[in-house]
Design a protein around this motif. Structure first.
Motif, PDB file in Angstrom:
ATOM      1  N   UNK A  30      44.589 -34.522 -50.388  1.00 40.44           N
ATOM      2  CA  UNK A  30      43.262 -34.999 -50.820  1.00 40.44           C
ATOM      3  C   UNK A  30      42.206 -34.796 -49.726  1.00 40.44           C
ATOM      4  N   UNK A  31      41.002 -34.520 -50.147  1.00 44.16           N
ATOM      5  CA  UNK A  31      39.908 -34.264 -49.197  1.00 44.16           C
ATOM      6  C   UNK A  31      39.665 -35.449 -48.267  1.00 44.16           C
ATOM      7  N   UNK A  32      39.904 -36.667 -48.762  1.00 40.90           N
ATOM      8  CA  UNK A  32      39.683 -37.837 -47.907  1.00 40.90           C
ATOM      9  C   UNK A  32      40.688 -37.914 -46.753  1.00 40.90           C
ATOM     10  N   UNK A  33      41.740 -37.112 -46.806  1.00 37.64           N
ATOM     11  CA  UNK A  33      42.730 -37.055 -45.723  1.00 37.64           C
ATOM     12  C   UNK A  33      42.408 -35.984 -44.681  1.00 37.64           C
ATOM     13  N   UNK A  34      41.321 -35.244 -44.879  1.00 42.39           N
ATOM     14  CA  UNK A  34      40.997 -34.144 -43.979  1.00 42.39           C
ATOM     15  C   UNK A  34      40.951 -34.588 -42.518  1.00 42.39           C
ATOM     16  N   UNK A  35      40.376 -35.746 -42.249  1.00 45.14           N
ATOM     17  CA  UNK A  35      40.274 -36.231 -40.867  1.00 45.14           C
ATOM     18  C   UNK A  35      41.347 -37.271 -40.557  1.00 45.14           C
ATOM     19  N   UNK A  36      42.290 -37.433 -41.471  1.00 46.63           N
ATOM     20  CA  UNK A  36      43.394 -38.367 -41.280  1.00 46.63           C
ATOM     21  C   UNK A  36      44.703 -37.616 -41.169  1.00 46.63           C
TER      22      UNK A  36
END
Length: 122
Positions: A30-36
């Protein structure tokens, strides 16, 4: 073209391929995991071959072994993140098992490499 000593190591070759595999696997996260999780897994996977390469340039066997130890730790960190990715259903069981097997092979090889490096100082 010069071939550096680390390029001849099968463990470096395998860990380089693992890094590429991790990049491909995380493309669908998921895109929200890009910086995670995506970023963490990518950094860990790159750390393994990078530390092998950096360690090969060190002067003493003890120094070389320290970088091999860091590569090993990065592989374990990556395994943990892979498990979490499975728990979150970001990867399927097949990709998990394939990647875990690669990590297990690499950690076994890194452990053997570290032991041989330390034996040189004995």
């Amino acid at each position: 073209m010069k071939i550096y000593s680390f390029e001849k190591l099968i463990v470096w070759q395998k860990s380089r391929k693992l890094a590429v595999l991790i990049y491909k696997i995380t493309l669908v996260f998921p895109k929200e995991e890009l910086f995670g999780l995506t970023s963490q897994m990518r950094r860990c996977s790159i750390s393994i071959p990078s530390n092998i390469a950096e360690g090969s340039g060190r002067q003493t066997s003890k120094e070389k072994a320290r970088f091999t130890e860091i590569a090993y730790s990065s592989a374990l960190e990556l395994l943990n993140q892979l498990m979490i990715s499975l728990d979150l259903n970001y990867i399927n069981e097949e990709n998990y098992l394939k990647t875990r097997t690669e990590i297990e092979e690499i950690t076994f090889m890194l452990d053997s490499l570290r032991k041989s490096q330390l034996e040189k100082d004995s």
